[in-house]
Design a protein around this motif. Structure first.
Motif, short mmCIF file in Angstrom:
data_model
loop_
_atom_site.label_atom_id
_atom_site.label_comp_id
_atom_site.label_asym_id
_atom_site.label_seq_id
_atom_site.Cartn_x
_atom_site.Cartn_y
_atom_site.Cartn_z
N GLY A 33 -10.29 -9.69 12.50
CA GLY A 33 -10.10 -9.49 13.92
C GLY A 33 -10.02 -8.01 14.24
N TRP A 34 -10.64 -7.60 15.33
CA TRP A 34 -10.63 -6.21 15.78
C TRP A 34 -10.04 -6.13 17.19
CZ3 TRP A 34 -12.35 -1.97 12.97
CH2 TRP A 34 -13.07 -2.25 11.79
N TYR A 35 -9.41 -4.99 17.47
CA TYR A 35 -8.95 -4.72 18.83
C TYR A 35 -9.29 -3.28 19.18
CZ TYR A 35 -5.99 -4.45 22.97
OH TYR A 35 -5.54 -4.29 24.26
N PHE A 36 -9.95 -3.10 20.32
CA PHE A 36 -10.33 -1.77 20.80
C PHE A 36 -9.73 -1.58 22.19
CE2 PHE A 36 -13.71 -3.66 18.27
CZ PHE A 36 -13.93 -2.70 17.29
N ALA A 37 -9.12 -0.43 22.43
CA ALA A 37 -8.49 -0.20 23.74
C ALA A 37 -8.54 1.27 24.11
CB ALA A 37 -7.04 -0.69 23.73
N VAL A 38 -8.59 1.52 25.41
CA VAL A 38 -8.46 2.88 25.94
C VAL A 38 -7.48 2.82 27.10
CG1 VAL A 38 -10.73 3.71 25.23
CG2 VAL A 38 -10.48 2.53 27.42
N GLY A 39 -6.74 3.90 27.29
CA GLY A 39 -5.77 3.93 28.38
C GLY A 39 -5.31 5.33 28.66
N GLY A 40 -4.48 5.45 29.69
CA GLY A 40 -3.96 6.76 30.05
C GLY A 40 -2.77 6.62 30.95
N GLU A 41 -2.11 7.75 31.20
CA GLU A 41 -1.00 7.77 32.15
C GLU A 41 -1.01 9.07 32.93
OE1 GLU A 41 2.75 9.28 29.44
OE2 GLU A 41 2.38 7.12 29.58
N TRP A 42 -0.54 8.99 34.18
CA TRP A 42 -0.63 10.12 35.09
C TRP A 42 0.66 10.24 35.89
CZ3 TRP A 42 -3.96 6.13 34.36
CH2 TRP A 42 -5.18 6.43 33.75
N ALA A 43 1.09 11.47 36.10
CA ALA A 43 2.31 11.72 36.87
C ALA A 43 2.05 11.48 38.35
CB ALA A 43 2.79 13.14 36.65
N LEU A 44 3.03 10.84 39.00
CA LEU A 44 2.99 10.58 40.44
C LEU A 44 4.15 11.30 41.11
CD1 LEU A 44 2.26 6.73 40.47
CD2 LEU A 44 0.62 8.59 40.84
N PRO A 45 4.13 11.41 42.42
CA PRO A 45 5.29 12.01 43.13
C PRO A 45 6.57 11.21 42.86
CG PRO A 45 3.37 11.88 44.57
CD PRO A 45 3.02 11.12 43.33
N GLN A 46 7.72 11.88 43.10
CA GLN A 46 9.04 11.26 42.95
C GLN A 46 9.31 10.81 41.52
OE1 GLN A 46 11.10 11.40 45.58
NE2 GLN A 46 9.41 12.39 46.68
N ASP A 47 8.70 11.51 40.54
CA ASP A 47 8.94 11.27 39.12
C ASP A 47 8.46 9.91 38.63
OD1 ASP A 47 10.18 13.77 38.77
OD2 ASP A 47 12.09 12.96 39.48
N PHE A 48 7.56 9.27 39.35
CA PHE A 48 6.95 8.03 38.88
C PHE A 48 5.78 8.35 37.96
CE2 PHE A 48 9.23 6.36 42.52
CZ PHE A 48 9.63 5.10 42.09
N THR A 49 5.44 7.41 37.09
CA THR A 49 4.29 7.55 36.20
C THR A 49 3.39 6.33 36.36
OG1 THR A 49 5.53 8.83 34.58
CG2 THR A 49 3.52 7.77 33.82
N LEU A 50 2.09 6.57 36.52
CA LEU A 50 1.10 5.51 36.61
C LEU A 50 0.43 5.37 35.25
CD1 LEU A 50 -0.79 3.55 38.25
CD2 LEU A 50 -2.25 5.57 38.62
N SER A 51 0.26 4.13 34.77
CA SER A 51 -0.43 3.90 33.50
C SER A 51 -1.46 2.79 33.68
CB SER A 51 0.56 3.51 32.41
OG SER A 51 1.23 2.30 32.73
N ALA A 52 -2.50 2.82 32.84
CA ALA A 52 -3.54 1.80 32.87
C ALA A 52 -4.14 1.66 31.48
CB ALA A 52 -4.62 2.16 33.88
N ASN A 53 -4.58 0.45 31.14
CA ASN A 53 -5.13 0.20 29.81
C ASN A 53 -6.11 -0.97 29.90
OD1 ASN A 53 -4.61 0.67 26.69
ND2 ASN A 53 -4.77 -1.53 26.98
N ILE A 54 -7.17 -0.88 29.10
CA ILE A 54 -8.10 -1.99 28.96
C ILE A 54 -8.43 -2.16 27.49
CG2 ILE A 54 -10.14 -0.53 29.37
CD1 ILE A 54 -11.41 -3.02 30.74
N GLY A 55 -8.41 -3.42 27.02
CA GLY A 55 -8.64 -3.68 25.61
C GLY A 55 -9.61 -4.83 25.39
N ARG A 56 -10.15 -4.88 24.19
CA ARG A 56 -11.12 -5.92 23.83
C ARG A 56 -10.78 -6.46 22.45
NH1 ARG A 56 -14.68 -9.56 26.10
NH2 ARG A 56 -16.41 -10.01 24.68
N SER A 57 -10.51 -7.77 22.36
CA SER A 57 -10.25 -8.44 21.09
C SER A 57 -11.51 -9.17 20.64
CB SER A 57 -9.11 -9.45 21.24
OG SER A 57 -7.89 -8.81 21.56
#
Length: 230
Positions: free
Chosen positions: A149-173
């Motif tokens: 079995g293989w799993y491939f994924a890419v993602g990132g995170e970005w700073a938002l105002p008011q000290d929030f952080t946005l994150s996103a990820n996509i993966g393939r099994s």
């Protein structure tokens, strides 16, 4: 039962709060975390039958980048199946350059009282500019099925105002044999530090093949997490 688990999560977090404060005062080779989650999602699929649980981890990292740790979580795969997942990991992380870090680890997934489900996975993560990640994972015995079995994924995170952080990820099994359909999972979320606690809210889902494999356990959903650690 849900209320009991929520109380246990909060009690554990509050009990560990003084240790978090002292740990932040100086660098330590030891790290730990305790997290309460509304659902334990692994690659888009619920491991707790859509119920909340408590998770905790502990890791030691040597000065040369070698590390070892243990991580545990409640699970619920149905009547007669295990209640606890306990993972053992050993790995190595190195800064390839000022903007690139490479990490490789071997993770041993174990299920208390159900050793026939245990298996190993090799996981590599490359981090770029401390912000973007690419993951490649491989098991020659995924789910103790004797199948690659293989799993491939890419993602990132970005700073938002008011000290929030946005994150996103996509993966393939993907799977070598017909134990399951290859499928895609994804998530997007926001998080913020509130004193000793990190609170996150994310939206998770899989494609139609993921839902074919796992039914309602792979349906799109919101997950809340509250974590404390260093």
């Amino acid at each position: 039962m849900k209320h009991a688990r929520a109380c246990l999560t909060l009690a554990a977090a509050l009990a560990l709060a003084p240790f978090a404060a002292s740990a932040q005062e100086s660098e330590s080779p030891y790290s730990w975390n305790v997290t309460g989650v509304s659902d334990y999602l692994f690659r888009g699929v619920s491991q707790t039958d859509e119920k909340p649980t408590l998770q905790a981890g502990f890791t030691y990292t040597s000065p040369v980048g070698l590390y070892a740790g243990v991580w545990g979580s409640g699970v619920d795969f149905g009547a007669g199946d295990p209640n606890t997942e306990l993972d053992y990991l050993i790995g190595y992380g190195v800064d390839v350059s000022d903007n690139v870090n490479f990490d490789v680890l071997i993770n041993r997934y174990t299920y208390i009282g159900a050793s026939e489900q245990n298996y190993n996975e090799l996981i590599t993560t490359t981090t770029f500019a401390k912000q973007y990640k690419a993951t490649v994972a491989y098991s020659n015995d995924v789910w103790n099925s004797g199948t690659d079995g293989w799993y491939f994924a890419v993602g990132g995170e970005w700073a938002l105002p008011q000290d929030f952080t946005l994150s996103a990820n996509i993966g393939r099994s993907t799977f070598e044999k017909d134990i399951a359909k290859d499928y895609t999972d994804w998530n997007v979320g926001v998080s913020r530090q509130f004193g000793l606690f990190n609170v996150g809210l994310g939206y998770y889902g899989t494609d139609s093949d993921g839902r074919y494999n796992s039914g309602k356990l792979a349906h799109s959903r919101v997950m809340l997490s509250v974590a404390i650690g260093n």
